[in-house]
Design an enzyme around this catalytic site. Structure first.
Site, PDB file in Angstrom:
ATOM      1  N   GLY A   1       0.828  -1.202   0.000  1.00 23.99           N
ATOM      2  CA  GLY A   1       0.000   0.000   0.000  1.00 23.99           C
ATOM      3  C   GLY A   1       0.866   1.257   0.000  1.00 23.99           C
ATOM      4  O   GLY A   1       0.585   2.203  -0.694  1.00 23.99           O
TER       5      GLY A   1
ATOM      6  N   ILE B   1       0.081  -6.229   5.271  1.00 25.90           N
ATOM      7  CA  ILE B   1       0.135  -5.746   3.883  1.00 25.90           C
ATOM      8  C   ILE B   1       1.328  -6.350   3.145  1.00 25.90           C
ATOM      9  O   ILE B   1       1.806  -5.794   2.157  1.00 25.90           O
ATOM     10  CB  ILE B   1       0.136  -4.202   3.829  1.00 25.90           C
ATOM     11  CG1 ILE B   1       1.343  -3.612   4.567  1.00 25.90           C
ATOM     12  CG2 ILE B   1      -1.155  -3.672   4.427  1.00 25.90           C
ATOM     13  CD1 ILE B   1       1.458  -2.086   4.399  1.00 25.90           C
TER      14      ILE B   1
ATOM     15  N   ASN C   1      11.662  -9.800  14.270  1.00 26.63           N
ATOM     16  CA  ASN C   1      11.935 -10.883  13.322  1.00 26.63           C
ATOM     17  C   ASN C   1      12.990 -10.402  12.324  1.00 26.63           C
ATOM     18  O   ASN C   1      12.694  -9.605  11.433  1.00 26.63           O
ATOM     19  CB  ASN C   1      10.636 -11.272  12.597  1.00 26.63           C
ATOM     20  CG  ASN C   1      10.827 -12.448  11.659  1.00 26.63           C
ATOM     21  OD1 ASN C   1      11.893 -12.635  11.074  1.00 26.63           O
ATOM     22  ND2 ASN C   1       9.786 -13.245  11.515  1.00 26.63           N
ATOM     23  N   PRO C   2      14.229 -10.846  12.471  1.00 27.89           N
ATOM     24  CA  PRO C   2      15.306 -10.334  11.612  1.00 27.89           C
ATOM     25  C   PRO C   2      15.039 -10.569  10.126  1.00 27.89           C
ATOM     26  O   PRO C   2      15.463  -9.755   9.291  1.00 27.89           O
ATOM     27  CB  PRO C   2      16.533 -11.133  12.065  1.00 27.89           C
ATOM     28  CG  PRO C   2      16.194 -11.676  13.411  1.00 27.89           C
ATOM     29  CD  PRO C   2      14.704 -11.824  13.461  1.00 27.89           C
TER      30      PRO C   2
ATOM     31  N   THR D   1      11.994 -10.708   8.415  1.00 22.87           N
ATOM     32  CA  THR D   1      11.042  -9.752   7.837  1.00 22.87           C
ATOM     33  C   THR D   1      11.546  -8.314   8.018  1.00 22.87           C
ATOM     34  O   THR D   1      11.277  -7.455   7.181  1.00 22.87           O
ATOM     35  CB  THR D   1       9.648  -9.915   8.470  1.00 22.87           C
ATOM     36  OG1 THR D   1       9.766  -9.845   9.894  1.00 22.87           O
ATOM     37  CG2 THR D   1       9.025 -11.255   8.087  1.00 22.87           C
TER      38      THR D   1
ATOM     39  N   GLY E   1       8.869   0.088   9.140  1.00 25.35           N
ATOM     40  CA  GLY E   1       8.345   0.071   7.772  1.00 25.35           C
ATOM     41  C   GLY E   1       8.811   1.238   6.926  1.00 25.35           C
ATOM     42  O   GLY E   1       8.818   1.149   5.700  1.00 25.35           O
ATOM     43  N   GLU E   2       9.172   2.344   7.562  1.00 27.26           N
ATOM     44  CA  GLU E   2       9.422   3.558   6.784  1.00 27.26           C
ATOM     45  C   GLU E   2      10.849   4.079   6.869  1.00 27.26           C
ATOM     46  O   GLU E   2      11.333   4.716   5.935  1.00 27.26           O
ATOM     47  CB  GLU E   2       8.408   4.630   7.203  1.00 27.26           C
ATOM     48  CG  GLU E   2       7.039   4.272   6.654  1.00 27.26           C
ATOM     49  CD  GLU E   2       5.891   4.985   7.325  1.00 27.26           C
ATOM     50  OE1 GLU E   2       5.351   5.901   6.703  1.00 27.26           O
ATOM     51  OE2 GLU E   2       5.510   4.618   8.442  1.00 27.26           O
TER      52      GLU E   2
HETATM   53 MO1  MOS Z   1       2.630   4.585   5.555  1.00 27.54          MO
HETATM   54  S1  MOS Z   1       2.780   6.146   4.238  1.00 27.54           S
HETATM   55  O1  MOS Z   1       2.111   5.347   6.944  1.00 27.54           O
HETATM   56  O2  MOS Z   1       1.617   3.473   4.852  1.00 27.54           O
END
Ligand code: MOS
Length: 692
Positions: free
Chosen positions: A235, A462, A585-586, A588, A658-659
């Protein structure tokens, strides 16, 4: 707070649903087929950027075999009031941007729907549009806040005077283009109305959030809307909140009484589901000869649409990064005749840090300092604007560890002097940061009569491995091995949970999972009854957490080769080191980091949505013309992390991952390009024509 013990947490567990995914049995939204009478809806998109739909000629379209309905403002159901103008589908004949859905065809097959959508004749009254972002646009205004809820501007001390009096200063303007979210799975929804309620099989980053928005739009109690999303193919932010295709599916199903599928095409992804706003940034830094910052001023100019205000939080990382007694950050916004921008991986931090970390590189050169030493020199003891202590701050450790691993020590700072055949070679570094956010979540934990455990939370996986890490977290909290626990996610019937966004999913859901498991064990001790289920809500725990500054940090290093005949830039090495608390989890986690850095390489070198000023729309609508980094663009990429114990963030001690991988990457590449060539590119992407 004490951290939970670890057995499963920290293990290299493969994704729990890996077999389903590689064998094709994991069902994504469009593959769900509730009932037999499926129909398909295809949108008709506005051909003008501003104006009115005067008439829609549905007659000829309705005679085509297989066409069930043509929907537009003239015949669509009225929706409930909403503050999100983007979702007010068919509620007015006004066209606010080119590509807006102004009509739709529902048909027996997807091919018929798309063919017929192309034949609907629409007459417009066109007005002149304005689609070009300019920093000096007189319509620029100060939005009341920036996304998701930060102050628009901040100021400390007297930055203008300090800048004027600084021994060394830089005043630089950087631009980043519009970039479009392009997850592997385009947005898709299957909508079906049954018993007066709405069920959506929908590709999204949070089924609770989609439920709440759709319930308001269709004026239903939230429990009459069910959103099901067991598997989602990415996403990057565009699936955090519903966009018009979801509403289209629900309207089309309501109008026809059929189960209706809507599959956004890759081309439609470029007008219907948001994008990263283009941004103009001015960064002014003042420092003493020793590199100590005395002034930081960071101003961002961005666009939104006329139907909804989205103000990206571009300069927010500058509030956190470096010490300076005098500082100012601002955001200004203009509403253009364009689609509404939205969150795209590390919104704010990513473009903001491209500018700040490029400027720090330029300041290091102006001061004659190594860029790592400049950053270390300006490391703050406390949050530079709030004065709060950091729960943990691993920036310097990441810079040092990265320098050692990458081989920074012998770097000659002179630009444009290293050759490898036709290529000039250079290296660059940049810092990264991302806030550590946690939102309230609910969860259930259940023990069956046979002793198996089930944990429920309306989390979204996701593709990141959320289901897997929550299983690890639950296993440790229950003191069993992961194969004794089943974690259910991706359904709004499960306990309400926040979105998979803002790098806060695991922290938010995981806290609730730990508390649910703890409560279940306590209750099992007390009562001995089975089966037994407990439910928790972490709202109070999160509201009462201590006041601290919580952030993840990192450092990216890049090596590039630049062909000075063609201007082609290849990233030959990329290395990131991150300080993100405990890594759950190294396996992922590594994928998240290298995925983020790969996307950052695309941002640095390729991704650019080009505005067609005359038609008022982004010109490149597919992967032939909108390029993203692929395997061949990333030959050697490494992700590492430092040991960081932080008991002040959540019971797992984990920060979101994630970012942060994307955040400093584009600046590291741009800084390496400068080191290679002596050419400073301040406008992304670093295209061939910007180097030769
Ligand atoms: Mo992220 S831009 O918070 O899916």
């Amino acid at each position: 707070m004490t951290l939970t013990g670890t057995q499963a947490v920290g293990a290299h567990l493969s994704r729990i649903e890996a077999r389903e995914k590689v064998t094709g049995t994991a069902r994504y939204a469009f593959e769900h087929a509730p009932g037999r009478d499926i129909a398909y809806a295809a949108p008709v998109q506005a051909a003008v950027a501003r104006g009115e739909v005067v008439s829609v000629d549905t007659g000829a379209t309705l005679t085509l075999p297989g066409v069930i309905a043509v929907i537009w403002y003239g015949n669509a159901p009225r929706l409930g009031p909403s503050d999100d103008g983007e979702l007010a589908l068919f509620q007015s004949n006004w066209v606010a941007y080119r590509g807006q859905i102004v009509a739709a065809v529902v048909a027996e097959t997807i091919e018929t729907a798309r063919e017929a959508a192309g034949q609907v004749r629409i007459e417009y009254r066109q007005e002149r549009h304005d689609v070009v972002l300019r920093a000096d646009d007189p319509t620029m205004y100060k939005p009341p806040k920036v996304a998701p809820n930060y102050p628009t501007d901040t100021e400390r001390g007297d930055p203008d005077t300090a800048l004027r009096e600084a021994a060394v200063s830089v005043d630089l303007t950087y631009t980043t283009p519009a970039q479009h979210n392009n997850p592997m799975e385009p947005h898709s929804t299957v909508a079906v109305w049954e018993d007066g309620g709405l069920t959506l099989y929908d590709s999204n980053q949070g089924s609770s959030a989609v439920r709440d928005v759709l319930a308001r739009l269709f004026e239903l109690p939230p429990d009459r809307v069910r959103v099901i999303a067991p598997h989602v193919g990415g996403g990057f932010g565009s699936k955090l909140a519903p966009h018009p295709p979801v509403v289209l599916a629900a309207i089309a199903a309501k109008v026809t009484g059929r189960a209706v599928k809507v599959a956004t095409t890759r081309q439609q992804m470029f007008s219907l589901v948001g994008y990263r706003t283009p941004i103009i940034q001015r960064v002014r830094l003042g420092a003493g000869r020793d590199g100590g910052l005395t002034a930081i001023i960071h101003d961002a100019f961005e666009q939104t649409s006329t139907v909804k205000e989205f103000a990206e939080q571009t300069t927010t990382p500058t509030r956190v990064m470096y010490a300076s007694p005098n500082r100012r950050t601002t955001h200004r916004l203009t509403a253009l005749d364009v689609p509404t921008p939205t969150f795209m991986r590390a919104p704010g931090e990513c473009p903001g840090m491209f500018a700040l970390e490029s400027a720090m590189d330029e300041l290091a050169i102006a001061c004659g300092m190594d860029p790592i030493e400049l950053r270390v020199r300006n490391e703050p003891a406390l949050h530079p604007e709030t004065g709060l202590p950091f729960s943990s701050r691993g920036l310097v450790a990441c810079l040092r560890e990265g320098a050692a691993r990458f081989g920074w020590a012998d770097r000659d700072p002179t630009p444009g002097v290293r050759r490898d055949g036709r290529r000039l070679v250079g290296t660059g570094v940049a810092s990264s940061t991302y806030p550590v956010i946690r939102r309230p979540s609910q969860a259930t934990a259940r023990v069956e009569a046979d002793g198996r455990f089930t944990v429920g939370v309306a989390a979204a996986d996701i593709g990141t491995g959320a289901r897997t890490v929550l299983t690890q977290i639950a296993a440790d909290a229950l003191r069993v091995s992961p194969d004794h626990v089943r974690v259910e996610v991706g359904d709004s019937r499960l306990p309400t949970a926040p979105i998979a966004g803002g790098s806060m999913g695991t922290a938010s859901w995981g806290t609730a999972v730990v508390r649910a498991c703890e409560a279940l064990l306590a209750e099992m001790d007390r009562s001995g009854v089975r089966p037994l289920e407990v439910r928790v809500d972490t709202a109070d725990e999160i509201a009462s957490q201590s006041r601290l500054s919580r952030h993840a940090f990192g450092a990216q290093f890049a090596e590039v080769g630049v062909d000075m005949d063609t201007g082609e830039v290849r990233v030959s090495r990329m290395l990131g080191v991150f300080a993100v608390g405990r890594v759950i989890n190294p396996k992922t986690a590594r994928s998240q980091f290298i995925g983020g850095m790969t996307m950052g390489i695309g941002m640095a070198l390729m991704e650019e949505s080009v505005m067609d000023v005359e038609f008022g729309d982004y010109l490149n609508h597919d992967f032939a013309q909108y390029h993203i980094a692929a395997c061949a663009d990333v030959p050697d990429i490494e992700a590492h992390w430092i040991d960081e114990e932080d008991p002040e963030i959540n019971p797992m001690g984990s920060k979101g991952i994630g970012e942060i991988g994307i955040v400093g990457t584009a600046a590291a590449v741009a800084n390496a390009v400068h080191h290679a060539t002596g050419i400073r590119v301040r406008d992304l992407p670093i295209r061939l024509d910007r180097l030769v």
